[in-house]
Design a protein around this motif. Sequence first.
Motif, short mmCIF file in Angstrom:
data_model
loop_
_atom_site.label_atom_id
_atom_site.label_comp_id
_atom_site.label_asym_id
_atom_site.label_seq_id
_atom_site.Cartn_x
_atom_site.Cartn_y
_atom_site.Cartn_z
N ALA A 48 -0.33 0.13 -3.71
CA ALA A 48 -0.91 -0.68 -2.94
C ALA A 48 -0.02 -1.18 -2.32
CB ALA A 48 -2.21 -1.54 -3.66
N VAL A 49 1.16 -1.58 -3.03
CA VAL A 49 2.27 -2.39 -3.01
C VAL A 49 2.75 -1.73 -1.22
CG1 VAL A 49 4.95 -3.42 -3.72
CG2 VAL A 49 2.99 -3.50 -4.72
N LEU A 50 3.19 -0.35 -1.99
CA LEU A 50 3.95 0.53 -1.52
C LEU A 50 3.96 0.66 0.53
CD1 LEU A 50 6.43 2.62 -0.96
CD2 LEU A 50 4.79 4.45 -2.26
N ILE A 51 2.35 0.76 0.00
CA ILE A 51 1.15 0.91 1.31
C ILE A 51 1.82 -0.01 2.30
CG2 ILE A 51 -0.92 1.55 2.71
CD1 ILE A 51 -1.15 3.41 -0.05
N LEU A 52 1.31 -1.07 1.36
CA LEU A 52 1.34 -2.84 2.31
C LEU A 52 2.65 -2.84 3.10
CD1 LEU A 52 -1.35 -5.09 0.67
CD2 LEU A 52 -0.98 -4.35 3.06
N GLY A 53 3.20 -2.69 1.77
CA GLY A 53 5.11 -2.85 1.99
C GLY A 53 5.62 -1.79 3.84
N VAL A 216 -5.17 12.26 -6.65
CA VAL A 216 -7.01 11.75 -5.59
C VAL A 216 -7.36 10.88 -5.65
CG1 VAL A 216 -8.42 12.23 -4.17
CG2 VAL A 216 -6.90 14.15 -4.54
N ASN A 217 -7.90 10.46 -6.94
CA ASN A 217 -8.45 9.52 -7.67
C ASN A 217 -7.60 7.88 -6.98
OD1 ASN A 217 -11.39 9.79 -7.28
ND2 ASN A 217 -10.59 11.45 -9.70
N ILE A 218 -6.73 7.82 -7.71
CA ILE A 218 -5.05 6.91 -7.34
C ILE A 218 -4.93 6.57 -6.60
CG2 ILE A 218 -3.10 6.32 -8.17
CD1 ILE A 218 -3.41 7.77 -10.68
N LEU A 219 -4.70 7.34 -5.61
CA LEU A 219 -4.44 7.32 -3.85
C LEU A 219 -5.55 6.47 -3.36
CD1 LEU A 219 -2.07 9.90 -3.20
CD2 LEU A 219 -1.23 8.18 -3.78
N ALA A 220 -6.59 7.51 -3.48
CA ALA A 220 -7.85 6.70 -2.86
C ALA A 220 -8.29 5.32 -3.64
CB ALA A 220 -8.93 7.31 -3.06
N MET A 221 -7.79 5.09 -4.66
CA MET A 221 -7.86 3.56 -5.19
C MET A 221 -7.43 2.32 -4.48
SD MET A 221 -8.01 2.86 -8.97
CE MET A 221 -7.10 3.52 -9.36
N ALA A 222 -6.23 3.05 -4.40
CA ALA A 222 -4.90 1.96 -4.15
C ALA A 222 -4.45 1.70 -2.67
CB ALA A 222 -3.16 2.62 -4.43
N SER A 223 -5.68 3.00 -1.86
CA SER A 223 -5.85 2.76 -0.09
C SER A 223 -7.24 2.30 -0.03
CB SER A 223 -5.67 4.24 0.49
OG SER A 223 -4.74 5.63 0.13
N LEU A 224 -8.08 2.61 -0.06
CA LEU A 224 -9.57 2.32 -0.14
C LEU A 224 -10.14 0.99 -0.41
CD1 LEU A 224 -11.90 6.00 0.08
CD2 LEU A 224 -11.08 4.29 2.62
N PRO A 225 -10.21 0.41 -1.42
CA PRO A 225 -11.15 -0.40 -2.31
C PRO A 225 -9.69 -1.28 -1.71
CG PRO A 225 -10.98 1.40 -3.52
CD PRO A 225 -10.28 2.03 -2.56
N THR A 226 -8.05 -1.27 -1.82
CA THR A 226 -7.23 -1.96 -2.13
C THR A 226 -7.25 -2.55 -0.43
OG1 THR A 226 -6.51 -1.60 -3.91
CG2 THR A 226 -4.89 -3.10 -3.13
N VAL A 227 -5.92 -1.47 0.53
CA VAL A 227 -5.53 -2.25 1.74
C VAL A 227 -6.31 -2.13 2.96
CG1 VAL A 227 -3.54 -0.85 3.12
CG2 VAL A 227 -3.60 -1.16 0.74
N ILE A 228 -6.97 -0.70 2.31
CA ILE A 228 -8.12 -0.54 3.75
C ILE A 228 -9.50 -1.92 3.72
CG2 ILE A 228 -10.32 0.63 4.38
CD1 ILE A 228 -7.36 1.96 5.22
N SER A 229 -9.93 -2.50 2.51
CA SER A 229 -10.94 -3.34 2.48
C SER A 229 -10.07 -4.63 2.43
CB SER A 229 -11.01 -3.58 1.45
OG SER A 229 -11.22 -4.19 0.83
N LEU A 230 -8.88 -4.85 2.86
CA LEU A 230 -8.02 -6.22 2.88
C LEU A 230 -7.54 -6.27 4.56
CD1 LEU A 230 -5.71 -8.10 2.38
CD2 LEU A 230 -4.23 -6.57 2.43
N LEU A 231 -7.48 -5.06 5.04
CA LEU A 231 -7.41 -5.06 6.76
C LEU A 231 -8.64 -4.81 7.54
CD1 LEU A 231 -4.80 -2.33 6.91
CD2 LEU A 231 -4.46 -4.70 6.77
N CYS A 232 -9.68 -4.19 7.02
CA CYS A 232 -10.80 -5.01 7.48
C CYS A 232 -11.58 -6.11 7.29
CB CYS A 232 -11.53 -4.03 6.98
SG CYS A 232 -11.29 -2.10 8.06
N THR A 233 -10.69 -7.19 6.48
CA THR A 233 -11.66 -8.33 6.00
C THR A 233 -10.69 -9.03 6.61
OG1 THR A 233 -12.09 -7.66 3.68
CG2 THR A 233 -11.78 -9.47 4.30
#
Length: 307
Positions: A48-53, A216-233
């Motif tokens: 998640a840090v990597l994606i957000l960065g 797949v689960n780890i990348l999805a977990m870092a992306s959907l409940p973390t980064v995507i959820s944050l940005l959409c909020t």
Amino acid sequence: MNINNRAKGFVCGSVAAATYGMNPLFTLPLYQEGMSVDSVLFYRYGFAVLILGIMLKLQGQSFALKRNEILPLIVGGLLFSASSFFLYISYKHMDAGIASTILFVYPVMVAVIMFLFFHEKVSLLTTFCILLALSGIALLYKGDGDETLSLFGMLLVILSSLSYAIYIVGVNHSSLQTMSTGKSTFYALLFGSSIYIVRLNFCTELQMIPSPSAWVNILAMASLPTVISLLCTAIAIHSIGSTPTAILGALEPVTALFFGVMIFGEQLTPRIIMGILMILVAVTFIAVGKPMMMKVNHLFVRLRHSR
């Protein structure tokens, strides 16, 4: 506010809540493959840090920090991380859907914290919501028949919710108030990951990702409940405001419950359903807050004058 912007806000608010409710969908299979809580969260935070960065860099945002922002970010990161840690451990002691519902009481805890430490007045509606939420939790704990939920699991989720509530209050009452959501979350995740680095004996005990499905689960977990959820909020709050966004947050436990029942075979009894509904109603009313009270008071005034 135009219709398209409002529609975008409601869509993003719904997506934010629904994606955050997917935490158990990606976490529980990783546990089934033998991964520990600390390893799962290390990978979640790290990716998640990597994606957000990367996203912040593409947006041209500065990573520079002021001196008075460093300590609040460290403390906030530890609180943010503690919330994740307690929640993910609770999944091992109780149904994830129920855990996600109890976690959803954090707006009620924010109201209590604001009353105790910032002398914010508590209305009759807020008091009612607090009692309603507590009653809902009691129903969830008692269960049907002679069965009760794990007391340890309940305490873990309550600690998770409390940690997140303190984090929210801290962000809104510190030098971080004017910092962008993306940047503050980036550093919260970065500093928060230190908990797992230490618990994993400075990564010497970090488990390798065991399979392609785990990747797949780890990348999805870092992306959907973390980064995507944050940005959409963030988009939803900007488009429709914090109150409707908070109300749409009710989709978080509903999503977790849906996946828990449909995929992981978790049980729903009438008592559990009633407890969940009581918590959802209480938190929704807390989110509505003062606007609702103003409308109710206005209605009472009109009724008195119409006599």
